[in-house]
Each structure stands twice: as structure tokens, then as C-alpha cells.
Motif scaffolding. Structure first.
Motif, PDB file in Angstrom:
ATOM      1  N   ASP A 122       2.721 -39.107 -28.420  1.00  0.00           N
ATOM      2  CA  ASP A 122       1.493 -38.344 -28.687  1.00  0.00           C
ATOM      3  C   ASP A 122       1.753 -36.981 -29.317  1.00  0.00           C
ATOM      4  O   ASP A 122       0.836 -36.157 -29.402  1.00  0.00           O
ATOM      5  CB  ASP A 122       0.713 -38.147 -27.382  1.00  0.00           C
ATOM      6  N   THR A 123       2.977 -36.716 -29.770  1.00  0.00           N
ATOM      7  CA  THR A 123       3.274 -35.384 -30.307  1.00  0.00           C
ATOM      8  C   THR A 123       2.706 -35.184 -31.705  1.00  0.00           C
ATOM      9  O   THR A 123       2.580 -34.047 -32.161  1.00  0.00           O
ATOM     10  CB  THR A 123       4.800 -35.150 -30.362  1.00  0.00           C
ATOM     11  N   GLY A 124       2.367 -36.263 -32.411  1.00  0.00           N
ATOM     12  CA  GLY A 124       1.795 -36.134 -33.744  1.00  0.00           C
ATOM     13  C   GLY A 124       2.738 -35.423 -34.695  1.00  0.00           C
ATOM     14  O   GLY A 124       3.888 -35.810 -34.864  1.00  0.00           O
ATOM     15  N   SER A 125       2.271 -34.341 -35.300  1.00  0.00           N
ATOM     16  CA  SER A 125       3.061 -33.625 -36.310  1.00  0.00           C
ATOM     17  C   SER A 125       3.918 -32.513 -35.712  1.00  0.00           C
ATOM     18  O   SER A 125       4.572 -31.774 -36.449  1.00  0.00           O
ATOM     19  CB  SER A 125       2.130 -33.023 -37.367  1.00  0.00           C
ATOM     20  N   ASP A 126       3.938 -32.413 -34.396  1.00  0.00           N
ATOM     21  CA  ASP A 126       4.731 -31.374 -33.742  1.00  0.00           C
ATOM     22  C   ASP A 126       6.190 -31.834 -33.641  1.00  0.00           C
ATOM     23  O   ASP A 126       6.646 -32.319 -32.603  1.00  0.00           O
ATOM     24  CB  ASP A 126       4.161 -31.074 -32.351  1.00  0.00           C
ATOM     25  N   ASP A 133       5.873 -58.120 -37.921  1.00  0.00           N
ATOM     26  CA  ASP A 133       5.021 -56.995 -38.288  1.00  0.00           C
ATOM     27  C   ASP A 133       5.743 -55.660 -38.299  1.00  0.00           C
ATOM     28  O   ASP A 133       5.155 -54.638 -38.612  1.00  0.00           O
ATOM     29  CB  ASP A 133       3.832 -56.913 -37.320  1.00  0.00           C
ATOM     30  N   ALA A 134       6.991 -55.640 -37.930  1.00  0.00           N
ATOM     31  CA  ALA A 134       7.730 -54.384 -37.876  1.00  0.00           C
ATOM     32  C   ALA A 134       9.221 -54.663 -37.955  1.00  0.00           C
ATOM     33  O   ALA A 134       9.683 -55.717 -37.542  1.00  0.00           O
ATOM     34  CB  ALA A 134       7.414 -53.633 -36.583  1.00  0.00           C
ATOM     35  N   SER A 144      15.489 -41.747 -30.737  1.00  0.00           N
ATOM     36  CA  SER A 144      15.645 -40.798 -31.836  1.00  0.00           C
ATOM     37  C   SER A 144      14.262 -40.458 -32.391  1.00  0.00           C
ATOM     38  O   SER A 144      13.324 -41.263 -32.292  1.00  0.00           O
ATOM     39  CB  SER A 144      16.517 -41.390 -32.945  1.00  0.00           C
ATOM     40  N   PRO A 145      14.083 -39.273 -32.979  1.00  0.00           N
ATOM     41  CA  PRO A 145      12.777 -38.919 -33.552  1.00  0.00           C
ATOM     42  C   PRO A 145      12.277 -39.936 -34.574  1.00  0.00           C
ATOM     43  O   PRO A 145      11.080 -40.248 -34.615  1.00  0.00           O
ATOM     44  CB  PRO A 145      13.046 -37.557 -34.196  1.00  0.00           C
ATOM     45  N   ARG A 146      13.188 -40.461 -35.389  1.00  0.00           N
ATOM     46  CA  ARG A 146      12.788 -41.431 -36.408  1.00  0.00           C
ATOM     47  C   ARG A 146      12.216 -42.691 -35.770  1.00  0.00           C
ATOM     48  O   ARG A 146      11.185 -43.215 -36.198  1.00  0.00           O
ATOM     49  CB  ARG A 146      14.000 -41.780 -37.283  1.00  0.00           C
ATOM     50  N   ARG A 201       7.634 -46.050 -34.057  1.00  0.00           N
ATOM     51  CA  ARG A 201       6.988 -46.780 -32.979  1.00  0.00           C
ATOM     52  C   ARG A 201       5.538 -46.324 -32.828  1.00  0.00           C
ATOM     53  O   ARG A 201       4.625 -47.137 -32.617  1.00  0.00           O
ATOM     54  CB  ARG A 201       7.774 -46.566 -31.679  1.00  0.00           C
ATOM     55  N   ALA A 202       5.304 -45.017 -32.954  1.00  0.00           N
ATOM     56  CA  ALA A 202       3.944 -44.480 -32.830  1.00  0.00           C
ATOM     57  C   ALA A 202       3.047 -44.972 -33.962  1.00  0.00           C
ATOM     58  O   ALA A 202       1.891 -45.343 -33.729  1.00  0.00           O
ATOM     59  CB  ALA A 202       3.984 -42.952 -32.814  1.00  0.00           C
ATOM     60  N   THR A 203       3.584 -44.996 -35.190  1.00  0.00           N
ATOM     61  CA  THR A 203       2.772 -45.445 -36.325  1.00  0.00           C
ATOM     62  C   THR A 203       2.419 -46.926 -36.229  1.00  0.00           C
ATOM     63  O   THR A 203       1.408 -47.360 -36.770  1.00  0.00           O
ATOM     64  CB  THR A 203       3.486 -45.183 -37.661  1.00  0.00           C
TER      65      THR A 203
END
Length: 240
Positions: free
Chosen positions: A74-78, A136-137, A168-170, A175-177
Motif C-alpha cells: 500500500d505504499t504507492g509512490s512512496d 497472467d504474470a 525486493s522493491p521491484r 506484485r502490487a500492480t
């Protein structure tokens, strides 16, 4: 932890089929299919996803990982907060390490692989995403692969590094998208190294257009990991 049976945690690649993808990940399960098809696949074994899950539970970090993962999605663009959360999650995985019961099974399989090779064996330790890597991914190139691993302690360290790469952030951003909100888990493939002069990836559909009347091959000198991870710009071949 209670070990149900060796097959519930560690399985030879040749014993896997596509029906095992949930436990062995797409990479591990598909290599079992390649063995069954008679293709040359380097020998090895797979740590099924319960190796990760039970190690995190035994290490007392499973609940914290779950909470931090939900927050990270849920961090979005942060990006600053995302990086901080990923560091925390990776530290927890490293802290938990490989549970002793899992460790014994993994080292037993590694010793069998070494005995079959006639001595110490050098392996690649490869992440195999479970439950997410499908039609799908694709997490190809996102999770860790560690090559040229020799020795028992180095093997266990490499397994832990694969598990850490879940966070990892990537990977979290991808996963969020894709809308994946469940707690992730990972199988790990341990496979005898091949000293390749050239390696690469073949796509049975053109990744840029989706056309299925051709095979697209991307290759480079050395190990295939440099192609999958994007470290080099590969040569591209399009075959009708």
C-alpha cells in the motif's frame, strides 16, 4: 517443526510434474516436465514452498512478515518507505534462516547430488515463484539466482538469499500492480551448474507482438542469468 515426510519438503527435479507448480513453482515443475520429455536437464532438486513457510514460522517472523508485506503493498509512490519496509522484511528472513529440520533434508539431498557427481558439486540456486508466476504474470529475472555455489554453508546462505528476494522493491511493486495480496512464498531449485559458453532464453511467442508463428531467442556469452536479469543487451534471433 514436524516433518511430514521428505517429499513434502525436498523433491528431485525428475519427480516433478506441472501438477506440482503450487509447491515447486513454475520453474521447478516445468523442469520436471522437460525431464519427462527426454530433454537434457542438469540434475538437481527443489526445496518446496513449505521449506520457506515452515522456516519463517519456526524462526518466529511469519506474522511480522505478513504485516509488513501488507503495508508495503500500500505504499504507492512512496519509494522511500517501500525501500525501508523491504529492508525490514529481508532482515527478518535472514534472521529466521533455514530451520534445522529443513536444513538436514536440504543437505542430505545436496550430498546425494555430490555423490552422483563423483565428489563436490557446484550448483546454481534458483528462485521458483509459487502461486503467482503463471499465465497472467511472470517474475522472470526479478527473484534471485545465485550461480557457482559450492559447499554446504554456501548452499544454505544462497537459499536464504533466494527467500529474501521475495521482498525486493521491484518484486513488491510488481506484485502490487498485479493485485497479488496473499503472503508470498518461494520454492528454490538447486541444480548442478553447466559451464556454458553461451546461454539465453527462447520465447515460443514473440514477446513484443504475441505472434506465435515464430520463436524469439535472446542469447549472450556466459551464463543465461545475465540475459534474464537484463545485465547485458543480448543478441536476438527470430526463427520461423
Amino acid at each position: 517443526m514436524d516433518i511430514r515426510s521428505k517429499d513434502a519438503y525436498v523433491r528431485d527435479i525428475s519427480a516433478l510434474t506441472i501438477d506440482d507448480a503450487e509447491e515447486a513453482g513454475g520453474k521447478g515443475a516445468n523442469m520436471g516436465e522437460l525431464v519427462a520429455a527426454g530433454l537434457p536437464v542438469p540434475p538437481g532438486f527443489v526445496l518446496l514452498r513449505d521449506c520457506y513457510r515452515d522456516s519463517m514460522s519456526a524462526g518466529g517472523v511469519a506474522a511480522d512478515l505478513s504485516a509488513l508485506h501488507r503495508e508495503a503493498l500500500d505504499t504507492g509512490s512512496d519509494t522511500g518507505r517501500l525501500n525501508q519496509l523491504c529492508e525490514q522484511m529481508q532482515s527478518l528472513v535472514q534472521k529466521a534462516g533455514v530451520d534445522d529440520a529443513v536444513r538436514d533434508l536440504v543437505l542430505g539431498a545436496y550430498r546425494e547430488l555430490a555423490a552422483a557427481a563423483g565428489g563436490e558439486v557446484v550448483v546454481a540456486v534458483r528462485s521458483s515463484a509459487t502461486g503467482e508466476d503463471g499465465a497472467d504474470a511472470s517474475f522472470a529475472g526479478m527473484n534471485a539466482t545465485i550461480t557457482n555455489v559450492a559447499g554446504e554453508e554456501n548452499l544454505l546462505e544462497a537459499v536464504n538469499r533466494c527467500w529474501m528476494s521475495l521482498f525486493s522493491p521491484r518484486v513488491i511493486t510488481y506484485r502490487a500492480t498485479r493485485g497479488f495480496t496473499a503472503d508470498p512464498a518461494m520454492a528454490v531449485v538447486v541444480q548442478q551448474m553447466v559451464n556454458s559458453e553461451k546461454a539465453g532464453v527462447a520465447f515460443t511467442a514473440d514477446p513484443s507482438t504475441g505472434a506465435r508463428d515464430r520463436v524469439v531467442i535472446e542469447g549472450a556469452y556466459g551464463l543465461g542469468e545475465v540475459v534474464v536479469s537484463g545485465e547485458v543487451e543480448p543478441d536476438t534471433y527470430i526463427v520461423a
